[in-house]
Write a protein that holds these residues in place. Sequence first.
Motif, mmCIF file in Angstrom:
data_model
loop_
_atom_site.group_PDB
_atom_site.id
_atom_site.type_symbol
_atom_site.label_atom_id
_atom_site.label_comp_id
_atom_site.label_asym_id
_atom_site.label_seq_id
_atom_site.Cartn_x
_atom_site.Cartn_y
_atom_site.Cartn_z
ATOM 1 N N LEU A 87 0.869 -1.102 0.098
ATOM 2 C CA LEU A 87 -0.150 -0.009 0.142
ATOM 3 C C LEU A 87 0.789 1.232 -0.004
ATOM 4 C CD1 LEU A 87 -2.638 -1.230 2.669
ATOM 5 C CD2 LEU A 87 -2.748 -1.422 0.026
ATOM 6 N N VAL A 88 2.279 1.239 0.116
ATOM 7 C CA VAL A 88 2.958 2.304 0.200
ATOM 8 C C VAL A 88 4.298 2.278 -0.765
ATOM 9 C CG1 VAL A 88 2.311 3.098 2.431
ATOM 10 C CG2 VAL A 88 4.237 1.519 2.166
ATOM 11 N N ASP A 89 5.131 3.333 -1.086
ATOM 12 C CA ASP A 89 6.281 3.300 -1.785
ATOM 13 C C ASP A 89 7.306 3.954 -1.133
ATOM 14 O OD1 ASP A 89 7.966 2.346 -3.695
ATOM 15 O OD2 ASP A 89 6.656 2.385 -5.384
ATOM 16 N N VAL A 90 8.341 4.126 -1.971
ATOM 17 C CA VAL A 90 9.598 4.951 -1.305
ATOM 18 C C VAL A 90 9.102 6.183 -1.381
ATOM 19 C CG1 VAL A 90 11.739 5.804 -1.696
ATOM 20 C CG2 VAL A 90 11.265 3.484 -2.100
ATOM 21 N N GLY A 91 9.233 7.113 -0.433
ATOM 22 C CA GLY A 91 8.661 8.666 -0.377
ATOM 23 C C GLY A 91 7.256 8.875 0.295
ATOM 24 N N SER A 92 6.859 7.672 0.404
ATOM 25 C CA SER A 92 5.238 7.799 0.943
ATOM 26 C C SER A 92 5.427 8.427 2.695
ATOM 27 C CB SER A 92 4.543 6.457 1.178
ATOM 28 O OG SER A 92 4.326 6.071 -0.397
ATOM 29 N N GLN A 93 4.508 9.313 2.845
ATOM 30 C CA GLN A 93 4.280 9.827 4.262
ATOM 31 C C GLN A 93 3.236 9.040 4.844
ATOM 32 O OE1 GLN A 93 5.612 12.496 5.555
ATOM 33 N NE2 GLN A 93 6.858 13.047 3.881
ATOM 34 N N VAL A 94 3.477 8.327 6.058
ATOM 35 C CA VAL A 94 2.981 7.368 6.843
ATOM 36 C C VAL A 94 2.553 7.969 8.047
ATOM 37 C CG1 VAL A 94 3.784 5.484 5.399
ATOM 38 C CG2 VAL A 94 4.712 6.010 7.638
ATOM 39 N N HIS A 95 1.541 7.470 8.895
ATOM 40 C CA HIS A 95 1.090 7.826 10.355
ATOM 41 C C HIS A 95 1.097 6.614 11.235
ATOM 42 C CE1 HIS A 95 0.029 11.956 8.432
ATOM 43 N NE2 HIS A 95 -0.716 11.244 7.515
ATOM 44 N N THR A 96 1.011 6.884 12.444
ATOM 45 C CA THR A 96 1.005 5.797 13.402
ATOM 46 C C THR A 96 0.011 4.973 12.931
ATOM 47 O OG1 THR A 96 2.374 7.191 14.762
ATOM 48 C CG2 THR A 96 1.144 5.176 15.668
ATOM 49 N N GLY A 97 0.027 3.464 13.240
ATOM 50 C CA GLY A 97 -0.847 2.507 12.887
ATOM 51 C C GLY A 97 -1.357 2.318 11.387
#
Length: 386
Positions: A87-97
């Motif tokens: 669901l993500v790739d390099v550079g993706s901003q992610v949040h806790t959980g």
Amino acid sequence: MKIFKSPLLIALPLIIGLAAGCSGDKKEKEEQEEVQKQEAAVDTPAVQVFDLKKGILTSSIQVPGELAPYQQVDLYAKTNSYVKKLLVDVGSQVHTGQLLVTLDAPEVQSQLAEAKAKIAQQEALYLSSKSQYDRYINTAKTPGTIAQNDIDQAAARKNADYANVQAAKSFYKQIATGLGYLEIRAPFDGVVTARNINVGAYVGPSGKGSDQPLLVVQQQSRLRLIVSIPENYTAGLNNKDEVEFTVKSLPNQKFTAKVSRLAGALDSKLRAERLEMDVYNKSKNLLPGMYAEVNVPLPSHDSSFVVPKTAVVNSTEKVFVISIEDNRAKWLNVKKGLETSDSIEVFGPGLKPNIKLVMTANDEIRDGSPVISSAAKAVAPKKTAE
């Protein structure tokens, strides 16, 4: 024919000769006096002196530093499985959980069903043994009908079956927990900086590529600035100091950070103390891994002797300053402290307030040699130096 000579004409050469002789003697005398002055200047040099005073010197050193993420985590697969969703790739901003990767492990579902059936089986055995135990208890109310040994054995079977039920439930929870490992979530707010998997890849402790993480997540809104301070400058450092630093990619911009953590010990290889500063990077101009030039303030010594750098002699024999006592030079051994561009701290047993020191000293002014001193204009030391 007679020629008469005037007495004046006769005396004139004599007068000229006498004048020339007097002039030559005077010139020779002046030359001798000049030579004597030069010899006296060599034997007794004239030096400028100043009164030794105490002061507070604040300095700083420039050391290389490295910017590191405040937190970094390498995410691995705990269970042998296949990548079902990425669901993500390099550079993706992610949040806790936040869900990052979904894995698929069909054998885990089979194990879960098996564990659930095991619970049902053990519960049935427990209900049977408990029912038998209850019957024995009711029957034993009539004296002499049931032996006590039969009652004890029934109680033991009931307790054993109950323990098996609890064990089966624990095993089920263990398998169910394994299902949770099939969903990989972000442990904190950050950025995905590396991805080593694709959909369908086999991953896990024994899977292909298990030596490298599935994803790497870094917290970049807050960074750590890490420097190593040489042993000579570690005394008195504290977590109230503020440092300035620059990075090569932004040479015209200065950043500040406050010392947050001190190692409290020296590295055995570098003989230096590790310092960490927290850098808040809301603008995201700074990146982890950048090298920085850090200007670290050094602790000042209260009321130490401060002299111009020219007053300290670093000879092959020793480090010393030259004092003047009764028009004679005296070497005083010293140790150096903090330095600025033109001033330096000195420490030594022979140093006392208001003694006369040579402003521009050198080892040609020998210990005990006569000197002629003149007061020099006092120069105030600079408070700070880069």
